[in-house]
Design a protein around this motif. Structure first.
Motif: not given
Length: 601
Positions: A21-35
């Motif tokens: 959505s424009g500059p916003l991207v939603i990605a799955k399988d990212m449970r182990d990533a951090n804010m």
């Protein structure tokens, strides 16, 4: 693979795009990533940052154009937060909002920014001459200066131990190094050997530590009379310049960048028009720095993020700028940061909040607008830095606000006013009258006046604050008298009130009005400001006394000596005292002549 730090190395987390959505991207399988992890999006390696986590889905703001991206493209987390590189080579550089050097990108990709171009923030090939100031065997801790590099003719870059590191200095050697080559080795208490290069990294959203914050009792001298006299800012203070289009916000910030009593200038063009940023980029290298005689760029860092650049990078730009500013503050320098403008930054925040489908606050801005602004401005201050030598550094922040239609009741202006202690309200009606700086003396204020009073009394003159108060009172009374004149005309005023109006006009035109392009008037020292204040009020006091003893108001108003007072602003610093005394003597002579003529008549 989890994005956790193991054995000193980051491990990456990999996911897949499900929505763009424009500059916003939603990605799955990212449970182990951090804010706030930095991620590389798609095979092009676009740079992004995680700004929200929901289950295994990460919302990522991408700092580059996202057209052409689609579901299924890979996303890889670096496991590290958005950070800036801090070291020799910062001064004189021009960066975008996430510290990519624009000149290096142009050399690599041409005049149009391409996606996925990666260029190191600091030149990895240039060598710097490092001179140690401590010797091997010394006990060192975070903030201690290990050595110096002469970065430009006017800036000595102090290479410091990174915050949090304590140990014994095993090796240190003078020589010529690139920014990523180790110049020293420190052994910690547990036996770990840490190599120290000229460069260090720091996360932009975390303020750099210091020992303690000092009270704001020393002014940041700007040489601009309306600021220094009426609405001063403390060194390490925060100020806001709200004003409508064309009222002179950018010119005021340029004047402050050029003349303010600061060692380093960090200028952030945050979402401003491209042609305005072009002016800054063209003018700053050509401006002769009055403090050093060299180009102003020899002590300036520029961050250019124009309104057509990706909106997410605009949101990051003020954090990038203030982190660089804090780094120079930690060296013991006085740093002035100009943010032009925080309204554009808030608009970027609003756009990203809308795409995240967060509950909107007032006028669509996110509910956390005020807290984000406070986090930014609260990083200013005059501090004792880390290290054993008790260096004093200061970071003063001056943010421009561009309220739509000049209406300062809108959320960004109001949230800013709750945080800052100096408000320089620019007025379009003053600008249309060609009165610059167009700071409205009736609506502006400074909450530092009381804490700075002792400094002005001690360093400039015992009666500085009294003269300032008299000037403000006259201007306030003028506004009230103007209302009467509009209703019933000038003839309804008493001679004393007419004299008050004339004194106020003299304050406005001869004192507050300042020509930024005049060789002498562009800057006024505190001593000169004091003499000019004295001259105007001295004429008013003597004219008032003469009026009360029977002098004619017309003769007092039209005294030739007033022209001499008006010309004080164009008088060289070393001739101001003499010019003041001549004007004073002329006033006495002309009042005497006036009485003589009246007696003869």
């Amino acid at each position: 693979m989890p994005a956790r730090r193991q054995n000193g190395a980051y491990h990456m987390s990999k996911g897949t795009i499900v929505k763009v959505s424009g500059p916003l991207v939603i990605a799955k399988d990212m449970r182990d990533a951090n804010m706030f992890d930095v991620v590389h999006v798609s095979d092009q390696g676009l740079i992004g940052e995680i700004i929200e986590m929901r289950g295994d889905r990460a919302s990522i703001q991408v700092y580059e154009e996202t057209s052409g991206l689609g579901p299924g493209a890979p996303v890889t987390s670096t496991g590290a937060p958005l950070s800036v590189e801090l070291g020799p080579g910062l001064i004189g550089s021009i960066y975008d909002g996430i510290q990519r050097p624009l000149d290096a990108i142009m050399a690599k990709a041409g005049t149009n920014l391409e996606r996925g171009v990666t260029v190191p923030s600091l030149n990895r090939e240039k060598k710097w001459q490092f001179e140690p100031v401590v010797h091997a065997g010394s006990k060192v801790k975070g903030g201690d200066v290990l050595g110096v590099v002469q970065e430009t003719e006017v800036v000595e870059h102090r290479v410091m131990v990174p915050p949090g590191l304590v140990g014994t200095l095993d090796q240190i050697q003078a020589g010529s190094y690139t920014v990523d080559q180790p110049v020293a080795v420190i052994t910690t208490a547990n036996g770990q050997r840490v190599e120290i290069p000229l460069m260090q990294k720091w996360p932009v959203r975390r303020g750099r530590p210091y020992q303690k914050k000092l009270s704001p009792d020393v002014p940041l001298i700007s040489g601009q009379r309306v600021i220094d006299t009426l609405f001063p800012i403390a060194r390490g203070g925060v100020a806001s310049i709200p004003g409508p289009f064309g009222s002179g916000k950018t010119v005021v910030q340029h004047q402050l960048a050029k003349w303010a009593d600061a060692d380093i200038v960090v200028y952030i063009g945050c979402g401003e028009r491209g042609n305005e940023m072009t002016d800054v980029l063209n003018e700053f290298p050509e401006l002769k720095d009055p403090r050093t005689g060299y180009s102003l760029m020899k002590r300036t860092v520029l961050i250019a993020n124009t309104s057509d650049m990706p909106v997410a990078a605009r949101e990051a730009s003020i954090y990038t700028g203030i982190t660089i500013a804090e780094y120079f503050r930690d060296m013991g320098y006085s740093v002035a940061l100009m943010a032009d403008s925080t309204s554009r930054w808030a608009e970027a925040l609003r756009e990203m909040s809308g795409r995240l489908e967060e509950m909107p606050g007032e006028e669509g801005y996110p509910a956390y607008l005020g807290s984000r602004l406070a986090q930014f401005y609260e990083r200013a201050g005059r501090v004792i830095t880390l290290g054993d030598d008790n260096r004093e550094g200061a970071l003063s922040v001056i943010g421009a606000v561009s309220p739509p239609g000049g209406d300062i009741s809108e959320p960004v202006s109001q949230a800013t006013l709750r945080i800052v202690k100096v408000f320089w309200g620019l007025d379009s009606s003053l600008a249309y009258k060609r009165h610059f700086p167009a700071v409205n003396w009736l609506t502006s204020y400074s909450l530092y006046v009381d804490s700075l009073a002792d400094w002005f009394k001690k360093e400039v003159a015992e009666d500085w604050i009294d003269l300032r108060q008299r000037i403000l009172s006259l201007l306030q009374e003028e506004a009230e008298l103007e209302e009467i004149v509009k209703l019933v005309g000038m003839d309804a005023l008493s001679p004393e009130d007419r004299l008050k109006l004339e004194a106020s006009r003299s304050i406005r035109e001869d004192y507050l009005h300042q020509d930024a392009f005049h060789e002498i008037d562009t800057y006024a020292s505190l001593k000169k400001q004091y003499r000019m204040m004295e001259a105007v009020l001295n004429w008013y006091d003597k004219a008032l006394e003469a009026l009360r003893t029977g002098a004619d108001i017309e003769g007092l108003v039209n005294m030739p000596a007033r022209e001499k007072i008006g010309r004080l602003k164009y008088t060289e610093e070393d001739q101001v005292d003499q010019a003041y005394e001549e004007a004073d003597a002329q006033i006495d002579h002309e009042i005497k002549e006036l009485f003589q003529r009246e007696e003869d008549a």
